[in-house]
Design an enzyme around this catalytic site. Structure first.
Site, short mmCIF file in Angstrom:
data_model
loop_
_atom_site.label_atom_id
_atom_site.label_comp_id
_atom_site.label_asym_id
_atom_site.label_seq_id
_atom_site.Cartn_x
_atom_site.Cartn_y
_atom_site.Cartn_z
N LYS A 1 6.04 19.08 -42.09
CA LYS A 1 5.58 19.33 -43.46
C LYS A 1 6.79 19.73 -44.28
O LYS A 1 7.76 20.31 -43.76
CB LYS A 1 4.58 20.49 -43.46
CG LYS A 1 3.73 20.57 -44.69
CD LYS A 1 2.42 19.85 -44.47
CE LYS A 1 1.46 20.08 -45.62
NZ LYS A 1 0.14 19.53 -45.34
N ALA B 1 -11.76 18.40 -53.32
CA ALA B 1 -13.10 18.97 -53.50
C ALA B 1 -13.91 18.24 -54.55
O ALA B 1 -15.13 18.18 -54.45
CB ALA B 1 -12.98 20.45 -53.83
N1 LIG Z 1 -5.14 16.11 -50.55
C1 LIG Z 1 -5.39 15.85 -49.27
O1 LIG Z 1 -5.60 14.70 -48.88
C2 LIG Z 1 -5.41 16.97 -48.30
C3 LIG Z 1 -5.48 18.28 -48.70
N2 LIG Z 1 -5.57 19.28 -47.78
C4 LIG Z 1 -5.65 20.66 -48.21
O2 LIG Z 1 -6.82 20.84 -49.01
C5 LIG Z 1 -6.58 21.80 -50.03
C6 LIG Z 1 -6.85 21.18 -51.39
O3 LIG Z 1 -6.00 20.08 -51.58
P1 LIG Z 1 -6.04 19.21 -52.93
O4 LIG Z 1 -7.42 19.04 -53.38
O5 LIG Z 1 -5.20 18.03 -52.68
O6 LIG Z 1 -5.26 20.20 -53.90
P2 LIG Z 1 -5.43 20.38 -55.47
O7 LIG Z 1 -4.23 21.13 -55.93
O8 LIG Z 1 -5.79 19.11 -56.14
O9 LIG Z 1 -6.72 21.32 -55.54
C7 LIG Z 1 -6.71 22.68 -55.26
C8 LIG Z 1 -7.54 23.38 -56.33
O10 LIG Z 1 -7.66 24.74 -55.98
C9 LIG Z 1 -7.55 25.51 -57.16
N3 LIG Z 1 -7.17 26.87 -56.80
C10 LIG Z 1 -5.95 27.36 -56.43
N4 LIG Z 1 -6.05 28.67 -56.17
C11 LIG Z 1 -7.35 29.02 -56.37
C12 LIG Z 1 -8.08 30.23 -56.24
N5 LIG Z 1 -7.49 31.37 -55.87
N6 LIG Z 1 -9.41 30.22 -56.50
C13 LIG Z 1 -10.01 29.08 -56.89
N7 LIG Z 1 -9.37 27.90 -57.03
C14 LIG Z 1 -8.06 27.87 -56.76
C15 LIG Z 1 -6.52 24.77 -58.00
O11 LIG Z 1 -6.59 25.11 -59.36
C16 LIG Z 1 -6.89 23.31 -57.72
O12 LIG Z 1 -7.83 22.82 -58.66
C17 LIG Z 1 -5.13 22.26 -49.81
O13 LIG Z 1 -5.12 23.41 -49.01
C18 LIG Z 1 -4.49 21.10 -49.07
O14 LIG Z 1 -3.39 21.48 -48.29
C19 LIG Z 1 -5.64 19.02 -46.44
C20 LIG Z 1 -5.59 17.75 -45.98
C21 LIG Z 1 -5.41 16.62 -46.86
C1 LIG Z 2 -2.18 15.07 -47.19
C2 LIG Z 2 -2.06 14.31 -45.92
C3 LIG Z 2 -1.75 12.90 -46.19
C4 LIG Z 2 -1.18 14.88 -44.88
C5 LIG Z 2 -1.09 16.35 -44.83
O1 LIG Z 2 -0.07 16.90 -45.13
C6 LIG Z 2 -2.25 17.16 -44.45
O2 LIG Z 2 -3.20 16.66 -43.85
O3 LIG Z 2 -2.23 18.38 -44.72
#
Ligand SMILES: NC(=O)C1=CN([C@@H]2O[C@H](COP(=O)(O)OP(=O)(O)OC[C@H]3O[C@@H](n4cnc5c(N)ncnc54)[C@H](O)[C@@H]3O)[C@@H](O)[C@H]2O)C=CC1
Ligand SMILES: CC(C)CC(=O)C(=O)O
Length: 364
Positions: free
Chosen positions: A80, A185
């Site tokens: 990472k 989400a």
């Molecule tokens: N994007 C992907 O394909 C993957 C994401 N993840 C994990 O899933 C999680 C979400 O990822 P994404 O949706 O891509 O990120 P993102 O940045 O698009 O969404 C995260 C959301 O959480 C909100 N947030 C941050 N702190 C907060 C708090 N204290 N209370 C309420 N809301 C809060 C942000 O404003 C944002 O809207 C992360 O932990 C990421 O590492 C895991 C695997 C794959």
């Molecule tokens: C966002 C994925 C493509 C890879 C990753 O870093 C994860 O699953 O957390």
């Protein structure tokens, strides 16, 4: 923090610090374990409050990738990157070009993709400098944004966990409290809404909340109130460590199933929720959809094939729950066991010397 001691205790292979004064790049690439293959894991850009916090995040997240890739059945190790900076203000083309050159310098030991704070457009820039990047634009024949596929995997895994807790995997009528309605989400809420679940959402970004309220008829609550709402399922989809000493006593949910990485602040919190009878879908098992999707690019991307593999997250969560029940251990330990056993089996089966080892990357 004594870095070498920490790396030794947790079996890390390599930590790479990348600096480029012109663009402001400050990146840390952590490679945890490459027994199964090259390390694949996303790049997170975040406003860390200290360099130590950034290093710890890179280390913890890369270890999670080793376990995630192992349980998902991928022939990939765990790595990472974190980039220190504000993704809304500090990005520029030179930064991602410089970063791409650092990745290229690792000659295939590490492959990147998106994570919080980085986008398909950023991956496209990195791709100008290296082939060791996934999640690039569909225009290049690639898989694009992994988030919708991650969301589908979380939805499937949530169903498997619900089956254990409620005796049915039908989510219609269930109340799901979603923390963070960002890229993953938002798509998760869409699946849940379509099936007839009721949504309670929160986010620090008001626009994201308003969109979920409007499109999915969700009820909005303040960020600090999400833990204590009356619900069946808590879906942590923001950042890590939200299952901790302060939040656990507030939880009413019978299931925890969400997208965030490193949901348990410490392992002891996994023990506590196990004793409370909460069914916890281990984070790195349920959120593997994105990495499964981007990893498919290494074979020449085929969305149908990738989605089929993502569907099996249902079975992976069921298997973890079965092991936990059988051995009377928390689900996070059952998942760790599955991952460690696969890595160990492969370590033994791949120990024979080969002059030129083969990996799917060699066809790229
Ligand atoms: N994007 C992907 O394909 C993957 C994401 N993840 C994990 O899933 C999680 C979400 O990822 P994404 O949706 O891509 O990120 P993102 O940045 O698009 O969404 C995260 C959301 O959480 C909100 N947030 C941050 N702190 C907060 C708090 N204290 N209370 C309420 N809301 C809060 C942000 O404003 C944002 O809207 C992360 O932990 C990421 O590492 C895991 C695997 C794959
Ligand atoms: C966002 C994925 C493509 C890879 C990753 O870093 C994860 O699953 O957390």
């Amino acid at each position: 923090m004594e870095i070498f001691k920490y790396m030794e205790n947790n079996d890390y292979e390599q930590l790479v610090f990348c600096q480029d004064k012109q663009s402001g790049l400050k990146a840390i690439i952590a490679i945890h374990d490459t027994t199964l293959g090259p390390a694949l894991g996303g790049t997170r850009m975040w406003t860390y409050s200290s360099e130590e916090e950034a290093i710890e995040d890179a280390l913890r997240l890369s270890r999670g990738m080793t376990y995630k890739n192992a349980v998902a059945g991928l022939n990939l190790g765990g790595g990472k990157t974190v980039i220190i900076g504000d993704p809304h203000k500090d990005k520029n083309e030179e930064m991602f070009r410089a970063f791409g050159r650092y990745i290229q310098g690792l000659d295939g030991r590490y492959i990147t993709a998106e994570d919080v704070g980085t986008t398909v457009a950023d991956m496209d820039i990195i791709h100008e400098e290296t082939d060791y990047v996934t999640g690039i634009s569909p225009a290049f024949g690639s898989s694009g944004n992994p988030s919708p596929v991650t969301a589908y995997g979380v939805y499937r895994g949530m169903k498997a966990a619900a089956k254990e807790a409620f005796g049915t995997d039908i989510l219609a009528g269930k109340v799901v409290a979603v923390q963070g309605v960002g890229n993953v989400a938002y798509n998760l809420c869409q699946h849940l809404h379509e099936e007839g679940a009721q949504l309670i959402v929160t986010d620090i970004n008001k626009e994201a909340v308003n969109r979920a309220v409007k499109e999915f008829n969700a009820r909005a609550v303040d960020p600090n109130d999400i833990y204590g709402v009356e619900c069946d399922i808590y879906a942590p989809c923001a950042l890590g460590a939200t299952i901790n000493d302060q939040t656990i006593p507030q939880l009413k949910a019978k299931v925890i199933a969400g997208a965030a990485n490193n949901q348990l602040k410490d392992n002891q919190h996994g023990d506590i929720i196990h004793e409370m009878g909460i069914v916890y879908a281990p984070d790195y098992v349920i959120n593997a959809g994105g990495v499964i999707n981007v990893a498919d690019e290494l074979y020449g991307y085929n969305r149908e094939r990738a989605l089929k593999k993502v569907e099996s997250i249902y079975d992976n969560i069921s298997q973890v729950i079965d092991i936990a029940m059988r051995d009377n251990i928390p689900t996070y330990k059952a998942a760790d066991r599955l991952a460690e056993e696969r890595i160990e089996r492969m370590r033994i089966s791949r120990s024979q010397f080969l002059q030129k080892g083969h990996h799917i990357l060699s066809r790229r």
